[in-house]
Design an enzyme around this catalytic site. Structure first.
Site, PDB file in Angstrom:
ATOM      1  CB  SER A 253      -0.822  -0.008   1.342  1.00 13.60           C
ATOM      2  OG  SER A 253      -0.167   0.342   2.285  1.00 13.60           O
ATOM      3  CE  LYS A 254      -2.764   6.439  -2.075  1.00 10.86           C
ATOM      4  NZ  LYS A 254      -4.014   6.135  -1.725  1.00 10.86           N
ATOM      5  NE  ARG A 255       0.358   0.609   6.042  1.00  9.91           N
ATOM      6  CZ  ARG A 255       0.994  -0.583   6.442  1.00  9.91           C
ATOM      7  NH1 ARG A 255       1.965  -0.579   7.176  1.00  9.91           N
ATOM      8  NH2 ARG A 255       0.465  -1.528   5.859  1.00  9.91           N
TER       9      ARG A 255
END
Ligand code: GLU
Length: 486
Positions: A253-255
């Site tokens: 994910s964006k993390r």
């Protein structure tokens, strides 16, 4: 040589992500390795979420990565159109065939009725799936329901007591029990096909014989196999490529870093580095080697070397690879890539003359060893454009050492009468002589000079910095430092 034909079939509901790009790349590699064909088709049946902007983004990212296609959207070929919303007639034709053969039926259940069926199944501890309530409606029942304003969907009749074996090149044989699959929708009430139906019709009609896609579609595959069989079509070979996880093993994910290819492009990653990195997300050459050109990967690629286990997205590795490609790229190319970043930071005017371009080239030479991606050039650019301040205590600590005025004057005096071109070799020769002439160690010479010229204790090599600044500017900064040390 096998006559292979594969496809990438993105849904244009957002930009091209790492996972999609990896699927596209594996299909491209497979086609190119075997001399087959690569098709790109747009699956835009989700009318609410699809957009032309996303389609454009996906296609431009594919092109940027160097993944060209032989047939499909914007390229043409004998099996178009290549956008699913332009193929609705085709799907209705095959849906009608299934209906006529008694392999599909109209279902009039409303949302509320479906929800009630689900509730009842849950309460009874049964598998949640469509109950088959509308399977045996008579033509009169249908007419009555339609007269009452209901619009039917078309459902496929899933055979009872059947085990579907999906033979997957990556995962081996995977069995699915039809008992767990309810009669599924193939055409929605607005006439739009569902993904499972459209994908089968398109893959068949476009002659696709290998379907290489993300693992998340494995559970859709038995439904698709049922449709191939019902329509009397050959089932293609499947290869489901593992999920991509972040380093902490949770779903990417964006993390874990930028997720879209466009973001990497905007940060100044090089497409060949990204392609190299993507290839290693699930494929391995079987050696320790990690740096490959697209051509080399194409030579070596095979689905047999694609791993069943999840791939781990390691941003540090991408940065390492990209830095590596940066160091092997031409200064000319890197300078072109650097210009927009420097301009955005306000260091460069809109129109660049030759001397500014030359300056950018010299900056690139000075910092390329330190760059992982081109946007980072602005972390280093300050010293080339702004005169230094000496207000931090570390800088002051160095500049107040007793040898400093003599060191600064020595370089200044050399430059005042300097007539040669102050290029890297010239600067190197000049700097090299200083410690001996002053009778002090190199560190006591170079560290104060760096601080005098940049205000910082670390940064580009002095023999790179001097050519960027040019002799007059170096003299100005040295004078400024002299004034500051009193
Ligand atoms: N449109 C589907 C997606 O973007 C394609 C799946 C497939 O390759 O069959 O996930």
């Amino acid at each position: 040589m096998i006559d292979t034909k594969v496809r990438f079939a993105p849904s244009p509901t957002g930009p091209l992500h790492i996972g999609g790009a990896r699927s596209a790349l594996f299909n491209w590699l497979f086609a190119r390795h075997y001399g087959g064909k690569f098709v790109v088709r747009i699956e835009d049946t989700d009318l609410d979420r699809s957009s032309r902007a996303s389609e454009d983004d996906i296609l431009s990212s594919l092109r940027w990565l160097g993944l060209d296609w032989d047939e499909g959207i914007n390229v043409g070929g004998g099996n178009g159109p290549y956008r699913q919303t332009e193929r609705l007639e085709i799907y209705s034709r095959y849906a009608a065939q299934l209906l006529e053969n008694g392999l599909a039926y109209r279902c009039y259940c409303s949302e509320e009725e479906l929800a009630a069926q689900r509730e009842a199944q849950l309460a009874a501890g049964e598998l949640v799936r469509y109950t088959g309530r509308c399977r045996d409606l008579s033509p009169e029942d249908c007419a009555r329901l339609e007269a009452g304003g209901r619009k039917p969907v078309l459902r496929f009749k899933v055979p009872a007591d059947k085990i579907i074996t999906v033979r997957d090149i990556v995962r081996g044989a995977v069995n699915f029990d039809c008992a767990g699959i309810g009669d599924f929708i193939i055409i929605k009430s607005d006439g739009i096909p569902t993904y499972n139906f459209a994908v089968v019709a398109d893959d068949h009609l476009m002659g696709i014989n290998h379907v290489i896609r993300a693992e998340e579609h494995l559970s859709n595959t038995p439904l698709q196999v049922l449709l191939y069989e019902a329509l009397g079509w050959d089932v293609p070979e499947f290869a489901h490529v593992s999920l991509i996880l972040g380093k902490d093993r949770s779903k990417m994910s964006k993390r874990h870093g930028a997720t879209s290819i466009e973001q990497y492009r905007e940060l100044g990653y090089l497409p060949e580095a990204l392609v190299n990195f993507l290839a290693l997300l699930g494929w391995s050459p079987g050696t320790e080697e990690e740096v490959f050109t697209l051509d080399q990967i194409k030579e070596q690629f095979s689905l047999e070397r694609v791993s069943k286990s999840p791939a781990v997205f390691d941003l540090e590795k991408l940065n390492w690879l990209n830095g590596n490609y940066i160091r092997h790229s031409s200064v000319e190319r890197l300078a072109e890539l650097a210009i927009p970043f420097l301009r955005k930071a306000g260091y460069l005017p809109d129109v660049l003359d030759d001397s500014v371009r030359e300056k950018v080239r010299l900056i690139v030479v000075a910092v390329r060893e330190r760059l992982e991606y081109m946007a980072q050039i602005n972390d280093f650019a300050d010293v080339f454009f702004n005169d230094p301040g000496y207000d931090n205590s570390e800088a002051q600590g160095i500049l107040t050492q007793e040898q400093v005025p003599a060191v600064i004057k020595a370089l200044r005096d050399k430059l005042v009468g300097y007539v040669d071109d102050l290029d890297e070799d010239g600067a190197r020769a000049l700097l090299k002589k200083l410690p001996k002439e002053l009778g002090i160690g190199g560190k006591k010479v170079y560290q104060p000079l760096r601080v005098a010229l940049t205000g910082k204790l670390s940064g580009p090599d002095l023999h790179h910095l001097l050519p960027v600044l040019g002799a007059p500017k170096v003299i100005v900064r040295l004078e400024k430092a002299l004034a500051a040390v009193g």
